[in-house]
Design a protein around this motif. Structure first.
Motif, PDB file in Angstrom:
ATOM      1  N   GLU A  95       3.559   6.984  -4.621  1.00 56.12           N
ATOM      2  CA  GLU A  95       3.516   7.381  -6.031  1.00 56.12           C
ATOM      3  C   GLU A  95       2.442   8.426  -6.291  1.00 56.12           C
ATOM      4  N   ALA A  96       1.397   8.425  -5.499  1.00 49.60           N
ATOM      5  CA  ALA A  96       0.249   9.298  -5.747  1.00 49.60           C
ATOM      6  C   ALA A  96       0.449  10.738  -5.268  1.00 49.60           C
ATOM      7  N   TYR A  97       1.386  10.986  -4.375  1.00 49.82           N
ATOM      8  CA  TYR A  97       1.549  12.315  -3.789  1.00 49.82           C
ATOM      9  C   TYR A  97       2.984  12.816  -3.925  1.00 49.82           C
ATOM     10  N   ASP A  98       3.141  14.121  -3.900  1.00 50.13           N
ATOM     11  CA  ASP A  98       4.457  14.751  -3.960  1.00 50.13           C
ATOM     12  C   ASP A  98       4.910  15.075  -2.537  1.00 50.13           C
ATOM     13  N   PHE A  99       5.929  14.381  -2.079  1.00 51.48           N
ATOM     14  CA  PHE A  99       6.462  14.587  -0.736  1.00 51.48           C
ATOM     15  C   PHE A  99       7.792  15.333  -0.780  1.00 51.48           C
ATOM     16  N   MET A 157       8.172  16.380   5.556  1.00 55.59           N
ATOM     17  CA  MET A 157       8.825  15.458   6.472  1.00 55.59           C
ATOM     18  C   MET A 157       7.934  14.232   6.605  1.00 55.59           C
ATOM     19  N   VAL A 158       8.492  13.075   6.371  1.00 54.70           N
ATOM     20  CA  VAL A 158       7.746  11.822   6.460  1.00 54.70           C
ATOM     21  C   VAL A 158       8.189  11.094   7.726  1.00 54.70           C
ATOM     22  N   ILE A 184       0.836  -1.199   0.000  1.00 55.05           N
ATOM     23  CA  ILE A 184       0.000   0.000   0.000  1.00 55.05           C
ATOM     24  C   ILE A 184       0.870   1.247   0.000  1.00 55.05           C
ATOM     25  N   ILE A 185       1.992   1.201   0.704  1.00 58.21           N
ATOM     26  CA  ILE A 185       2.859   2.384   0.778  1.00 58.21           C
ATOM     27  C   ILE A 185       3.411   2.746  -0.592  1.00 58.21           C
ATOM     28  N   PRO A 218      12.589   9.598  -4.477  1.00 54.43           N
ATOM     29  CA  PRO A 218      13.966  10.064  -4.652  1.00 54.43           C
ATOM     30  C   PRO A 218      14.096  11.583  -4.602  1.00 54.43           C
ATOM     31  N   ARG A 219      13.001  12.319  -4.839  1.00 56.38           N
ATOM     32  CA  ARG A 219      13.065  13.785  -4.821  1.00 56.38           C
ATOM     33  C   ARG A 219      13.434  14.318  -3.448  1.00 56.38           C
TER      34      ARG A 219
END
Length: 96
Positions: free
Chosen positions: A55-59, A63-64, A49-50, A87-88
């Motif tokens: 992939e669906a959001y821009d992080f 901070m994760v 799920i992660i 990777p961004r």
């Protein structure tokens, strides 16, 4: 060796439809489409799920902070996995 969609669904505990969607979206590693059938390597892990969430959001500037709600999924390699998926922001990942 390969397994069918039905076999993968039973092994992973998800619906046939979810397996087909995951294959079509290339979320199942090593999957091959042969005519109208998906051929899934027997040693392929269930799509996480992660992976879909990352992939669906821009992080990129976020901070994760990972956490686990189940003892079923190991959290040991989560930092490495997040870096691969996002990777961004890999330079900003800090292990607690």
């Amino acid at each position: 060796m390969y397994m069918t969609v039905k076999q993968a669904a039973e092994k992973w505990g998800i619906s046939d439809r979810r397996v087909r969607i995951s294959c079509a979206e290339r979320k199942v590693s090593g999957v091959i489409r042969e005519r109208r059938r998906w051929m899934i390597p027997v040693d392929t892990r269930k799509p996480s799920i992660i992976d879909t969430f990352m992939e669906a959001y821009d992080f990129g500037k976020k901070m994760v902070i990972p956490f686990a709600t189940s003892g079923e999924s190991p959290i040991d390699d989560i930092g490495k996995n997040i870096q691969l998926l996002e990777p961004r922001n890999s330079s900003g990942w800090k292990k607690a």
